[in-house]
Design a protein around this motif. Structure first.
Motif, PDB file in Angstrom:
ATOM      1  N   ILE A 138       1.060  -0.977  -0.552  1.00  0.00           N
ATOM      2  CA  ILE A 138       0.056   0.275  -0.321  1.00  0.00           C
ATOM      3  C   ILE A 138       0.668   1.927   0.265  1.00  0.00           C
ATOM      4  O   ILE A 138       2.493   1.561   0.621  1.00  0.00           O
ATOM      5  CB  ILE A 138      -1.059   0.275   0.916  1.00  0.00           C
ATOM      6  N   ASN A 139       0.681   2.086  -0.327  1.00  0.00           N
ATOM      7  CA  ASN A 139       0.711   3.293  -0.684  1.00  0.00           C
ATOM      8  C   ASN A 139       1.363   4.075   0.662  1.00  0.00           C
ATOM      9  O   ASN A 139       0.932   4.373   1.688  1.00  0.00           O
ATOM     10  CB  ASN A 139       0.397   4.688  -1.523  1.00  0.00           C
ATOM     11  N   LEU A 140       2.552   3.602   1.245  1.00  0.00           N
ATOM     12  CA  LEU A 140       2.982   4.538   2.336  1.00  0.00           C
ATOM     13  C   LEU A 140       3.237   5.976   2.869  1.00  0.00           C
ATOM     14  O   LEU A 140       2.381   6.651   4.045  1.00  0.00           O
ATOM     15  CB  LEU A 140       4.624   4.223   2.831  1.00  0.00           C
ATOM     16  N   ARG A 141       3.460   6.259   1.407  1.00  0.00           N
ATOM     17  CA  ARG A 141       3.016   8.301   1.028  1.00  0.00           C
ATOM     18  C   ARG A 141       1.876   8.566   1.520  1.00  0.00           C
ATOM     19  O   ARG A 141       1.667   9.738   2.300  1.00  0.00           O
ATOM     20  CB  ARG A 141       3.261   8.390   0.000  1.00  0.00           C
ATOM     21  N   GLU A 142       0.339   7.206   1.888  1.00  0.00           N
ATOM     22  CA  GLU A 142      -0.887   8.088   1.760  1.00  0.00           C
ATOM     23  C   GLU A 142      -0.946   7.679   3.556  1.00  0.00           C
ATOM     24  O   GLU A 142      -1.763   8.855   3.983  1.00  0.00           O
ATOM     25  CB  GLU A 142      -1.742   7.201   1.223  1.00  0.00           C
ATOM     26  N   HIS A 143      -0.596   7.626   4.017  1.00  0.00           N
ATOM     27  CA  HIS A 143      -0.705   6.846   5.554  1.00  0.00           C
ATOM     28  C   HIS A 143       0.871   7.415   6.577  1.00  0.00           C
ATOM     29  O   HIS A 143       0.266   7.900   7.551  1.00  0.00           O
ATOM     30  CB  HIS A 143      -0.187   5.491   5.887  1.00  0.00           C
ATOM     31  N   GLY A 144       1.331   8.407   5.538  1.00  0.00           N
ATOM     32  CA  GLY A 144       2.368   8.993   6.955  1.00  0.00           C
ATOM     33  C   GLY A 144       1.814  10.440   7.686  1.00  0.00           C
ATOM     34  O   GLY A 144       1.309  11.167   7.305  1.00  0.00           O
ATOM     35  N   TYR A 145       2.157  10.088   8.336  1.00  0.00           N
ATOM     36  CA  TYR A 145       1.504  11.654   9.779  1.00  0.00           C
ATOM     37  C   TYR A 145       2.517  11.688  10.313  1.00  0.00           C
ATOM     38  O   TYR A 145       4.265  11.301  10.603  1.00  0.00           O
ATOM     39  CB  TYR A 145       1.056  10.944  10.860  1.00  0.00           C
ATOM     40  N   VAL A 146       2.927  13.414  10.449  1.00  0.00           N
ATOM     41  CA  VAL A 146       4.250  14.018  11.048  1.00  0.00           C
ATOM     42  C   VAL A 146       4.139  14.173  12.919  1.00  0.00           C
ATOM     43  O   VAL A 146       4.778  14.179  13.231  1.00  0.00           O
ATOM     44  CB  VAL A 146       4.163  14.926  10.636  1.00  0.00           C
ATOM     45  N   TYR A 147       3.430  13.626  12.923  1.00  0.00           N
ATOM     46  CA  TYR A 147       3.292  13.716  14.869  1.00  0.00           C
ATOM     47  C   TYR A 147       4.049  15.037  15.283  1.00  0.00           C
ATOM     48  O   TYR A 147       5.217  14.603  16.545  1.00  0.00           O
ATOM     49  CB  TYR A 147       4.090  12.492  15.523  1.00  0.00           C
TER      50      TYR A 147
END
Length: 165
Positions: A92-101
């Motif tokens: 799956i697209n990690l880019r769509e799941h990443g978050y900056v926290y």
């Protein structure tokens, strides 16, 4: 030398939180994080263990990281988690799941942040063993995330990456 204890002590100071969590919305994030940090009886700093990374170019780097509240991720889980995180990042697209926290907020989105609607990477977590997994979008120019602040408030685990310890 930067240690978990030294970073945790610095988080008591609003100025330190402003450097790490401020910037947008007239430092509302830093104020909210500082208030949560100071009222929480359970809090600390831990190190992240990077399980998988993907570089999409032009400073767009995404990681899948694991952490425990009291130290290192157990060795017996690391290879399994790395394999699972790598497979998932390819599927799956990690880019769509990443978050900056970038401020203390619920590790799972708390139902109100968009990250709560994308649970695939967090599903690799083993909360019963004290191991949590998160997808991270790196802040440009700050390098690999290493430190994570956490605070438990009303039973909710809140986290933020400390990029400038």
């Amino acid at each position: 030398m930067t240690t978990r204890a030294s970073i945790a002590a610095k988080l008591d100071d609003f100025a330190f939180q402003k450097v790490n969590f401020g910037g947008f919305l007239m430092n509302k994030r830093a104020k909210n994080s500082h208030a949560l940090w100071t009222r929480a009886s359970e809090k600390g700093v831990t190190e992240l263990t990077i399980l998988a990374s993907r570089d999409f170019g032009e400073g767009n780097v995404y990681d899948v990281a694991a952490f425990t509240l009291d130290g290192n991720v157990p060795e017996h889980l690391l290879s399994e988690l790395r394999t699972e995180a790598d497979r998932l990042a390819d599927r799956i697209n990690l880019r769509e799941h990443g978050y900056v926290y970038t401020c203390l907020e619920p590790w799972d989105g708390g139902g109100s942040i968009w990250i709560s609607k994308k649970p695939e990477f967090r599903a690799l977590s083993r909360p019963d063993e004290g191991v949590y997994v998160i997808p991270i979008q790196r802040l440009s120019g700050l390098g690999e995330p290493r430190w994570l602040a956490w605070a438990r408030d009303a039973g909710q685990l809140n986290i933020a990456i400390v990029y400038k310890p």
